[in-house]
Design an enzyme around this catalytic site. Structure first.
Site, PDB file in Angstrom:
ATOM      1  N   LYS A  35       0.842  -1.204   0.000  1.00  0.00           N
ATOM      2  CA  LYS A  35       0.000   0.000   0.000  1.00  0.00           C
ATOM      3  C   LYS A  35       0.880   1.258   0.000  1.00  0.00           C
ATOM      4  O   LYS A  35       2.084   1.170   0.268  1.00  0.00           O
ATOM      5  CB  LYS A  35      -0.918  -0.030   1.220  1.00  0.00           C
ATOM      6  CG  LYS A  35      -0.164  -0.029   2.520  1.00  0.00           C
ATOM      7  CD  LYS A  35      -0.970  -0.691   3.629  1.00  0.00           C
ATOM      8  CE  LYS A  35      -0.315  -0.441   4.969  1.00  0.00           C
ATOM      9  NZ  LYS A  35      -0.700  -1.433   5.970  1.00  0.00           N
ATOM     10  N   ARG A 130     -10.097  -0.271  15.169  1.00  0.00           N
ATOM     11  CA  ARG A 130     -10.081   0.525  13.946  1.00  0.00           C
ATOM     12  C   ARG A 130     -11.091  -0.144  13.022  1.00  0.00           C
ATOM     13  O   ARG A 130     -12.241   0.233  13.012  1.00  0.00           O
ATOM     14  CB  ARG A 130      -8.659   0.570  13.367  1.00  0.00           C
ATOM     15  CG  ARG A 130      -8.485   1.589  12.267  1.00  0.00           C
ATOM     16  CD  ARG A 130      -7.047   1.693  11.796  1.00  0.00           C
ATOM     17  NE  ARG A 130      -6.537   0.450  11.241  1.00  0.00           N
ATOM     18  CZ  ARG A 130      -5.320   0.304  10.703  1.00  0.00           C
ATOM     19  NH1 ARG A 130      -4.491   1.333  10.666  1.00  0.00           N
ATOM     20  NH2 ARG A 130      -4.918  -0.852  10.216  1.00  0.00           N
ATOM     21  N   TYR A 260      17.733  28.796   9.712  1.00  0.00           N
ATOM     22  CA  TYR A 260      16.517  29.516  10.121  1.00  0.00           C
ATOM     23  C   TYR A 260      16.354  29.507  11.630  1.00  0.00           C
ATOM     24  O   TYR A 260      16.596  28.503  12.293  1.00  0.00           O
ATOM     25  CB  TYR A 260      15.278  28.858   9.496  1.00  0.00           C
ATOM     26  CG  TYR A 260      15.088  29.200   8.033  1.00  0.00           C
ATOM     27  CD1 TYR A 260      14.899  30.518   7.627  1.00  0.00           C
ATOM     28  CD2 TYR A 260      15.078  28.197   7.074  1.00  0.00           C
ATOM     29  CE1 TYR A 260      14.712  30.823   6.288  1.00  0.00           C
ATOM     30  CE2 TYR A 260      14.887  28.493   5.737  1.00  0.00           C
ATOM     31  CZ  TYR A 260      14.710  29.818   5.345  1.00  0.00           C
ATOM     32  OH  TYR A 260      14.524  30.112   4.031  1.00  0.00           O
ATOM     33  N   MET A 308      13.787  23.946   3.182  1.00  0.00           N
ATOM     34  CA  MET A 308      13.022  23.273   2.128  1.00  0.00           C
ATOM     35  C   MET A 308      13.916  22.471   1.183  1.00  0.00           C
ATOM     36  O   MET A 308      13.623  21.319   0.854  1.00  0.00           O
ATOM     37  CB  MET A 308      12.220  24.304   1.340  1.00  0.00           C
ATOM     38  CG  MET A 308      11.260  23.683   0.352  1.00  0.00           C
ATOM     39  SD  MET A 308      10.336  24.915  -0.576  1.00  0.00           S
ATOM     40  CE  MET A 308       9.187  25.518   0.655  1.00  0.00           C
TER      41      MET A 308
HETATM   42  C1  LIG Z   1      -0.076  -2.170   6.706  1.00  0.00           C
HETATM   43  C2  LIG Z   1      -0.646  -3.419   7.219  1.00  0.00           C
HETATM   44  C3  LIG Z   1       0.160  -4.501   7.536  1.00  0.00           C
HETATM   45  C4  LIG Z   1       1.670  -4.426   7.513  1.00  0.00           C
HETATM   46  O1  LIG Z   1       2.172  -3.795   8.651  1.00  0.00           O
HETATM   47  P1  LIG Z   1       3.761  -3.654   8.830  1.00  0.00           P
HETATM   48  O2  LIG Z   1       3.973  -3.104  10.177  1.00  0.00           O
HETATM   49  O3  LIG Z   1       4.227  -2.730   7.762  1.00  0.00           O
HETATM   50  O4  LIG Z   1       4.321  -5.016   8.649  1.00  0.00           O
HETATM   51  C5  LIG Z   1      -0.441  -5.688   7.896  1.00  0.00           C
HETATM   52  N1  LIG Z   1      -1.797  -5.780   7.956  1.00  0.00           N
HETATM   53  C6  LIG Z   1      -2.607  -4.749   7.680  1.00  0.00           C
HETATM   54  C7  LIG Z   1      -4.068  -4.916   7.782  1.00  0.00           C
HETATM   55  C8  LIG Z   1      -2.064  -3.539   7.304  1.00  0.00           C
HETATM   56  O5  LIG Z   1      -2.856  -2.497   7.028  1.00  0.00           O
END
Ligand SMILES: *Cc1c(COP(=O)(O)O)cnc(C)c1O
Length: 363
Positions: A35, A130, A260, A308
């Site tokens: 993702k 969640r 800065y 930046m």
């Molecule tokens: C992103 C995600 C993972 C992977 O988590 P990592 O800590 O990157 O290994 C596994 N399961 C779900 C449902 C996720 O959203």
């Protein structure tokens, strides 16, 4: 000359890391989590590096389409599932698997007509709160799915909240993960089907959670979220090196202040380098003075505010450094986990945040 600020993708490292995951979870199939554009490494690059992953996990139908366009036929799981009835047709056309985490999705599935059956990953909320069905509702949801001809197979899954809890370290109280393991086992006891619980940290530290499918993300990219233990400590290799060059080396007098808001004062007459990388490239602005970088492969540290396009570097450890010398912001020799810890975040956010103007290459 183009700006040298570059994110280099190491496909051999990703393959090595998949091997590490398989070695640690030999009885499990591996869903590679890709993702957010492969955690910022580039979805296509990562998928091409892992043609033998058993499945991929993504957050959008667009990403499923990108994987299918590469000609790969493995399962691709849409991690939050479909959220509108219209998505179902596309989901089927792309032969995507869907997470089912909410009653609204069950209703959409029940109302859709026939078509190719979909593999569904029934998500149990074992305590993260969640996504997922409450433990008491899991059996009913499972029965409703099992009754549908449009459902091909049901995999039971959950996700851990304390993904940084590392059982093997013995240094932390791991109650949250233990509770979730118990809650998931109770909520799914006796139900048929494969199980999937483990993110990267569970692959590394919770063998009792490996089950049928593991779902590593960070570990494949060489990252760890276990406090104080960067990826290389687990035998993982960095999938990205973020690098730039020095474009200036100046001698600054004792008592002068850098950058800065003049936040850092030179304790002595000293060389200060300027590297062509800043928050406009995705380097965290909140990284404080003292955050490690490598200049010519040797450790140095940032001083003053990150700006930046530029950042300043204390070069007292290498007075011979010159404009043009290479600077590694993270990657080989400097784990992104270490830089992230200095900046109060995790490596995932840094690799996801590489800006569009940064040159990309493979090597
Ligand atoms: C992103 C995600 C993972 C992977 O988590 P990592 O800590 O990157 O290994 C596994 N399961 C779900 C449902 C996720 O959203």
């Amino acid at each position: 000359m183009p700006r040298a600020t570059t994110a280099t993708f190491h496909s051999d490292a990703v393959r090595h890391n998949l091997g590490e995951v398989r070695r640690r979870a030999p009885g499990s199939r591996v869903m590679a989590m890709v993702k957010a554009d492969g955690y910022g490494h580039g979805l296509e690059r990562v998928v091409r590096a892992l043609p033998d992953a058993d499945a991929f996990g993504v957050a959008s139908l667009e990403d499923v389409a990108r994987i299918r366009a590469l000609g790969l036929a493995q399962p691709v799981l849409l991690l939050s599932g479909f959220d509108a009835a219209e998505d179902l047709a596309q989901l089927r056309q792309l032969r995507a698997d869907s997470v089912i985490h909410h009653a609204s999705q069950l209703e959409m599935l029940e109302q859709c007509d026939g078509g190719a059956p979909i593999r569904c990953w029934l998500k149990v909320d074992s305590g993260m709160h969640r996504l997922g069905f409450a433990p008491a509702d899991v059996r009913d949801a499972h029965a409703r799915l099992a009754a549908l001809p449009q459902v091909a197979e049901i995999v039971l899954m959950t996700h851990f909240a304390s993904s940084d809890e590392f059982a093997a370290s013995g240094t932390r109280n791991c109650d949250q993960t233990r509770r979730q393991l118990r809650t998931f086992a109770e909520a799914t006891a006796g139900l048929p089907g494969a199980r999937s619980l483990a993110n990267s940290t569970a692959v590394l530290g919770w063998p009792q959670a490996h089950a049928d499918w593991v779902r590593p993300g960070g570990a494949l990219y060489g990252m760890s979220v276990v406090a104080g233990r960067p990826g290389p400590e687990f035998g993982l290799r960095p999938a990205m090196t973020f690098s730039a060059r020095l474009i200036a080396v100046n001698r600054i007098a004792r008592g002068e202040r850098i950058g800065y808001s003049a936040t850092w004062e030179c304790p002595e007459d000293m060389p200060v380098g300027v590297a062509a990388a800043g928050y406009g490239d995705g380097y965290p602005r909140h990284a404080p003075s003292g955050t490690p970088v490598l200049v010519n492969g040797r450790q140095a540290a940032t001083v003053g505010r990150v700006s930046m396009d530029l950042m300043a570097i204390d070069l007292r450890t290498q007075p011979d450094a010159r404009p043009g010398d290479p600077v590694v912001l993270w990657g080989e020799g400097l784990p992104v986990d270490t830089v992230a810890a200095a900046a109060g975040t995790i490596g995932y956010q840094l690799t996801c945040g590489i800006a569009g103007r940064v040159r990309r290459r493979e090597g």
